[in-house]
Design a protein around this motif. Structure first.
Motif, short mmCIF file in Angstrom:
data_model
loop_
_atom_site.label_atom_id
_atom_site.label_comp_id
_atom_site.label_asym_id
_atom_site.label_seq_id
_atom_site.Cartn_x
_atom_site.Cartn_y
_atom_site.Cartn_z
N VAL A 50 56.78 46.08 48.26
CA VAL A 50 56.90 45.43 47.15
C VAL A 50 58.12 45.56 46.45
O VAL A 50 58.57 44.56 45.84
CB VAL A 50 55.76 46.35 46.27
CG1 VAL A 50 55.88 45.88 44.86
CG2 VAL A 50 54.24 46.21 46.71
N GLN A 78 52.80 40.88 39.35
CA GLN A 78 52.80 42.26 40.31
C GLN A 78 53.14 43.48 39.61
O GLN A 78 52.72 44.50 40.09
CB GLN A 78 54.33 41.96 40.99
CG GLN A 78 54.26 40.64 42.04
CD GLN A 78 53.27 40.66 43.29
OE1 GLN A 78 53.21 41.78 43.70
NE2 GLN A 78 52.76 39.70 43.75
N VAL A 79 53.61 43.42 38.22
CA VAL A 79 53.84 44.81 37.50
C VAL A 79 52.29 45.18 36.67
O VAL A 79 52.26 46.44 36.69
CB VAL A 79 54.99 44.66 36.83
CG1 VAL A 79 55.22 45.76 35.67
CG2 VAL A 79 56.36 44.39 37.53
N LEU A 80 51.75 44.23 36.38
CA LEU A 80 50.74 44.71 35.46
C LEU A 80 49.23 44.30 36.15
O LEU A 80 48.98 43.61 36.87
CB LEU A 80 50.84 43.79 34.11
CG LEU A 80 51.96 43.79 33.05
CD1 LEU A 80 51.77 42.75 32.38
CD2 LEU A 80 52.06 45.07 32.68
N ASP A 81 48.32 45.33 35.87
CA ASP A 81 46.80 44.89 36.46
C ASP A 81 46.30 44.06 35.36
O ASP A 81 46.75 43.55 34.44
CB ASP A 81 46.22 46.50 36.39
CG ASP A 81 45.91 46.90 35.05
OD1 ASP A 81 46.26 46.37 33.96
OD2 ASP A 81 45.21 48.09 35.00
N GLN A 82 45.10 43.63 35.75
CA GLN A 82 44.64 42.63 35.13
C GLN A 82 44.07 42.93 33.62
O GLN A 82 44.22 41.96 32.57
CB GLN A 82 43.04 42.30 35.73
CG GLN A 82 43.25 41.66 37.08
CD GLN A 82 43.69 40.23 36.94
OE1 GLN A 82 43.93 39.77 35.69
NE2 GLN A 82 43.81 39.59 37.96
N ARG A 113 47.33 42.73 31.57
CA ARG A 113 47.69 41.51 31.70
C ARG A 113 47.03 40.67 30.46
O ARG A 113 47.75 39.63 29.61
CB ARG A 113 47.60 40.95 32.92
CG ARG A 113 48.24 39.22 33.07
CD ARG A 113 49.43 39.41 33.76
NE ARG A 113 49.86 38.14 34.40
CZ ARG A 113 50.93 37.44 33.55
NH1 ARG A 113 51.71 38.07 32.79
NH2 ARG A 113 51.30 36.29 34.04
N ALA A 163 61.16 46.98 36.04
CA ALA A 163 61.02 46.59 37.55
C ALA A 163 62.41 46.28 38.38
O ALA A 163 62.67 46.78 39.34
CB ALA A 163 60.07 45.32 37.47
N LEU A 180 59.43 51.54 37.91
CA LEU A 180 57.77 51.38 37.76
C LEU A 180 57.20 51.93 39.05
O LEU A 180 57.66 51.43 40.38
CB LEU A 180 57.53 50.05 37.58
CG LEU A 180 57.69 49.46 36.35
CD1 LEU A 180 57.39 47.93 36.19
CD2 LEU A 180 57.01 50.08 35.39
N GLY A 231 54.03 52.06 40.31
CA GLY A 231 52.91 51.07 40.51
C GLY A 231 52.61 49.95 39.57
O GLY A 231 53.50 49.86 38.59
N LYS A 232 51.54 49.62 39.48
CA LYS A 232 51.01 48.73 38.53
C LYS A 232 50.98 49.41 37.03
O LYS A 232 50.30 50.63 37.37
CB LYS A 232 49.86 47.93 38.88
CG LYS A 232 50.09 46.90 39.90
CD LYS A 232 48.88 45.82 39.94
CE LYS A 232 49.18 44.79 41.21
NZ LYS A 232 48.13 43.72 40.85
N SER A 291 49.10 50.21 33.95
CA SER A 291 47.74 50.04 33.62
C SER A 291 47.72 49.71 31.93
O SER A 291 48.68 49.47 31.46
CB SER A 291 46.99 51.33 33.59
OG SER A 291 47.61 52.32 32.64
#
Length: 127
Positions: free
Chosen positions: A4, A48-52, A55, A80, A85, A87-88, A90
Motif C-alpha cells: 500500500v 485507498q485512504v477512507l473507508d466506505q 467516503r 498520505a 496514515l 490504515g484507512k 474511519s
C-alpha cells in the motif's frame, strides 16, 4: 502486487506531475483531460485512504460545503503523502479531521454598536 505504501507513492508522484493551472475549463481539451486525470487520481487516493462510511460522509459534505470538503481532501492527501496514515480512516477519524479543519478556518465575527446621541434625549427633560 505493490504494498500500500508503494502504491500511494506511485499515485502521489503522478498527482504531483499534473499542471496546477486554474483557467477556463471550456478552453484547451488537454487542460480538461489533465483536470479529469487529477480528479481520478484524487478519487483513487481517497478511496485507498477512507473507508466506505467516511467516503460517504465526505461526499455529503462536498455537496453542502465544497470548499471545506476540498480542504479535507487536501489534508488527507497530504497525510498520505508523508505516510502519517496507519490504515484507512474511519468515519470517526474523518469527523475529528473535520473538526480540526473547522477550527482552523473558523471565521470570527464581531459586532460593534455605534450609539448615536440624539438631540432630543430624555436627559434634557429633567425640570
Amino acid at each position: 502486487m505493490f504494498p500500500v505504501s508503494v502504491w500511494f507513492r506511485i499515485l502521489l508522484s503522478h498527482f504531483e506531475m499534473l499542471p496546477r493551472k486554474f483557467e477556463d475549463p471550456s478552453g484547451d481539451p488537454s487542460q480538461q483531460e489533465a483536470k479529469q486525470r487529477e480528479a481520478e487520481i484524487r478519487n483513487t487516493i481517497l478511496a485507498q485512504v477512507l473507508d466506505q462510511a467516511a467516503r460517504a460522509r465526505l461526499s455529503n459534505l462536498a455537496l453542502v460545503k465544497p470548499d471545506k470538503a476540498k480542504a479535507v481532501e487536501n489534508y488527507l492527501i497530504q497525510m498520505a503523502r508523508f505516510g502519517q496514515l496507519a490504515g484507512k480512516v474511519s468515519e470517526q477519524g474523518l469527523i475529528e479531521i473535520l473538526e480540526k479543519v473547522s477550527q482552523q478556518t473558523e471565521k470570527k465575527t464581531t459586532v460593534k454598536f455605534n450609539r448615536r446621541k440624539v438631540l432630543d434625549s430624555d436627559e434634557e427633560d429633567d425640570y
